[in-house]
Motif scaffolding. Structure first.
Motif, mmCIF file in Angstrom:
data_model
loop_
_atom_site.group_PDB
_atom_site.id
_atom_site.type_symbol
_atom_site.label_atom_id
_atom_site.label_comp_id
_atom_site.label_asym_id
_atom_site.label_seq_id
_atom_site.Cartn_x
_atom_site.Cartn_y
_atom_site.Cartn_z
ATOM 1 N N UNK A 46 -6.399 -12.519 -20.824
ATOM 2 C CA UNK A 46 -6.180 -11.902 -19.520
ATOM 3 C C UNK A 46 -5.576 -10.510 -19.662
ATOM 4 N N UNK A 47 -4.644 -10.345 -20.600
ATOM 5 C CA UNK A 47 -4.086 -9.012 -20.843
ATOM 6 C C UNK A 47 -5.182 -8.066 -21.322
ATOM 7 N N UNK A 48 -6.074 -8.565 -22.139
ATOM 8 C CA UNK A 48 -7.183 -7.740 -22.620
ATOM 9 C C UNK A 48 -8.056 -7.274 -21.463
ATOM 10 N N UNK A 49 -8.354 -8.157 -20.522
ATOM 11 C CA UNK A 49 -9.195 -7.781 -19.386
ATOM 12 C C UNK A 49 -8.485 -6.784 -18.475
ATOM 13 N N UNK A 52 -8.715 -3.481 -20.306
ATOM 14 C CA UNK A 52 -10.069 -2.923 -20.279
ATOM 15 C C UNK A 52 -10.351 -2.244 -18.946
ATOM 16 N N UNK A 53 -9.948 -2.887 -17.848
ATOM 17 C CA UNK A 53 -10.217 -2.312 -16.529
ATOM 18 C C UNK A 53 -9.348 -1.083 -16.277
ATOM 19 N N UNK A 54 -8.132 -1.055 -16.790
ATOM 20 C CA UNK A 54 -7.286 0.136 -16.658
ATOM 21 C C UNK A 54 -7.954 1.323 -17.356
ATOM 22 N N UNK A 55 -8.467 1.101 -18.539
ATOM 23 C CA UNK A 55 -9.103 2.193 -19.287
ATOM 24 C C UNK A 55 -10.470 2.556 -18.713
ATOM 25 N N UNK A 105 -0.565 7.614 -21.308
ATOM 26 C CA UNK A 105 -0.086 6.919 -20.113
ATOM 27 C C UNK A 105 -0.750 5.554 -19.959
ATOM 28 N N UNK A 106 -2.043 5.489 -20.239
ATOM 29 C CA UNK A 106 -2.732 4.198 -20.134
ATOM 30 C C UNK A 106 -2.337 3.256 -21.264
ATOM 31 N N UNK A 107 -2.072 3.799 -22.438
ATOM 32 C CA UNK A 107 -1.621 2.952 -23.551
ATOM 33 C C UNK A 107 -0.293 2.279 -23.200
ATOM 34 N N UNK A 108 0.589 2.998 -22.535
ATOM 35 C CA UNK A 108 1.873 2.408 -22.140
ATOM 36 C C UNK A 108 1.690 1.248 -21.154
ATOM 37 N N UNK A 109 0.592 1.246 -20.392
ATOM 38 C CA UNK A 109 0.383 0.143 -19.452
ATOM 39 C C UNK A 109 0.138 -1.176 -20.165
ATOM 40 N N UNK A 110 -0.299 -1.130 -21.410
ATOM 41 C CA UNK A 110 -0.549 -2.372 -22.140
ATOM 42 C C UNK A 110 0.746 -3.146 -22.290
ATOM 43 N N UNK A 111 1.800 -2.456 -22.688
ATOM 44 C CA UNK A 111 3.110 -3.122 -22.800
ATOM 45 C C UNK A 111 3.655 -3.485 -21.424
ATOM 46 N N UNK A 112 3.488 -2.600 -20.449
ATOM 47 C CA UNK A 112 3.981 -2.875 -19.090
ATOM 48 C C UNK A 112 3.345 -4.141 -18.525
ATOM 49 N N UNK A 162 -9.624 -9.043 -11.944
ATOM 50 C CA UNK A 162 -9.674 -10.450 -11.549
ATOM 51 C C UNK A 162 -11.098 -10.983 -11.631
ATOM 52 N N UNK A 163 -12.057 -10.188 -11.190
ATOM 53 C CA UNK A 163 -13.463 -10.597 -11.255
ATOM 54 C C UNK A 163 -13.862 -10.843 -12.714
ATOM 55 N N UNK A 164 -13.438 -9.956 -13.615
ATOM 56 C CA UNK A 164 -13.776 -10.106 -15.036
ATOM 57 C C UNK A 164 -13.130 -11.346 -15.638
ATOM 58 N N UNK A 165 -11.932 -11.673 -15.179
ATOM 59 C CA UNK A 165 -11.220 -12.847 -15.676
ATOM 60 C C UNK A 165 -11.891 -14.134 -15.216
ATOM 61 N N UNK A 166 -12.508 -14.085 -14.036
ATOM 62 C CA UNK A 166 -13.138 -15.272 -13.477
ATOM 63 C C UNK A 166 -12.502 -15.758 -12.206
ATOM 64 N N UNK A 167 -11.514 -15.015 -11.673
ATOM 65 C CA UNK A 167 -10.867 -15.372 -10.421
ATOM 66 C C UNK A 167 -11.773 -15.013 -9.253
ATOM 67 N N UNK A 168 -11.863 -15.895 -8.281
ATOM 68 C CA UNK A 168 -12.705 -15.641 -7.117
ATOM 69 C C UNK A 168 -12.094 -14.535 -6.262
ATOM 70 N N UNK A 169 -12.820 -13.449 -6.116
ATOM 71 C CA UNK A 169 -12.352 -12.328 -5.304
ATOM 72 C C UNK A 169 -13.544 -11.546 -4.790
#
Length: 234
Positions: A46-49, A52-55, A105-112, A162-169
């Motif tokens: 889920x963190x990977x997805x 990926x969407x942030x980048x 800035x986007x790399x820092x979001x991974x830890x956040x 969420x869509x990539x993870x499989x959550x209905x949205x």
């Protein structure tokens, strides 16, 4: 075009006509994961997805996919605890690595976002179970949670993740937004809480009428209007 919003059956029939029949339309739509299946996903996935969407936001998606093996290598396959041990200096070094997209800035979001997941893990079985248990009839509430507690997950980034993870949205793509505006489902800013609640109510009504997932409804609404082509994902 303004007035009473169509019954979903009318939208469905028009989408079928535009896409070459019911079988063709069904082939173009996709379903979310069942909550039980979603809850079993590992949180590093889920963190990977999310990452990926942030980048991918505001960038060429193809390039992100090409460089994705580098992301997995540099960030330990997105192991939550290992990512949280990265210092600012370590993140700066990784952000300069040509194997990934060099955006500090986007790399820092991974830890956040790993921290957001870790915090949720303290009160739930897993981040995946937290996402799976969130009621679909208030999916905009989950959007708001990710925007508030995560990093760079506002706008359509959170919903696409969420869509990539499989959550209905549902997704507020250009075609979906244009349809909703044309029928006066909302008349304010797309991201205002008032507008989002009105949109959620409409999707909930369509779900009651059709028995379909929010994901399928969103795609079918998009296919029923606008300038789109068979095979385009919504």
């Amino acid at each position: 075009m303004s007035g009473k919003v169509e019954e979903f059956a009318a939208i469905y029939q028009r989408a079928c006509q535009r896409k070459g029949g019911e079988a063709a339309l069904v082939a173009l739509t996709s379903k979310p994961l069942a909550p039980a299946g979603l809850a079993k996903l590992p949180d590093n996935l889920l963190l990977a997805e999310l990452t990926k969407k942030v980048f991918q936001s505001g960038f060429v998606w193809r390039v992100v996919r090409q460089k994705w093996p580098g992301f997995c290598e540099l960030f330990f396959d997105f192991d939550i605890e290992k990512v949280l041990l990265l210092s600012d200096e370590m993140l700066e070094q990784k952000a300069a690595d040509p194997r990934i997209i060099r955006n500090l800035n986007k790399v820092f979001t991974i830890r956040d976002n790993a921290l957001m997941i870790y915090d949720i893990q303290q009160h739930h079985a897993s981040f995946a179970s937290f996402i799976a248990d969130w009621p679909a009839d208030n999916i905009i509430g989950l959007w708001a949670y990710l925007k508030k507690h995560g990093a760079r997950l506002g706008g359509n980034t959170g919903p696409y993740a969420l869509r990539a993870i499989g959550k209905d949205t549902f997704i507020l793509s250009q075609d979906v937004e244009a349809y909703l505006r044309s029928y006066g489902v909302f008349d304010g800013g797309l991201t205002s809480q008032r507008s989002l609640k009105q949109i959620q109510q409409q999707f909930n009504l369509w779900q009651q009428q059709s028995g379909l997932s929010l994901q399928e409804i969103s795609q079918i609404v998009a296919f029923s209007c606008g300038e789109n082509y068979a095979g385009m994902q919504r």
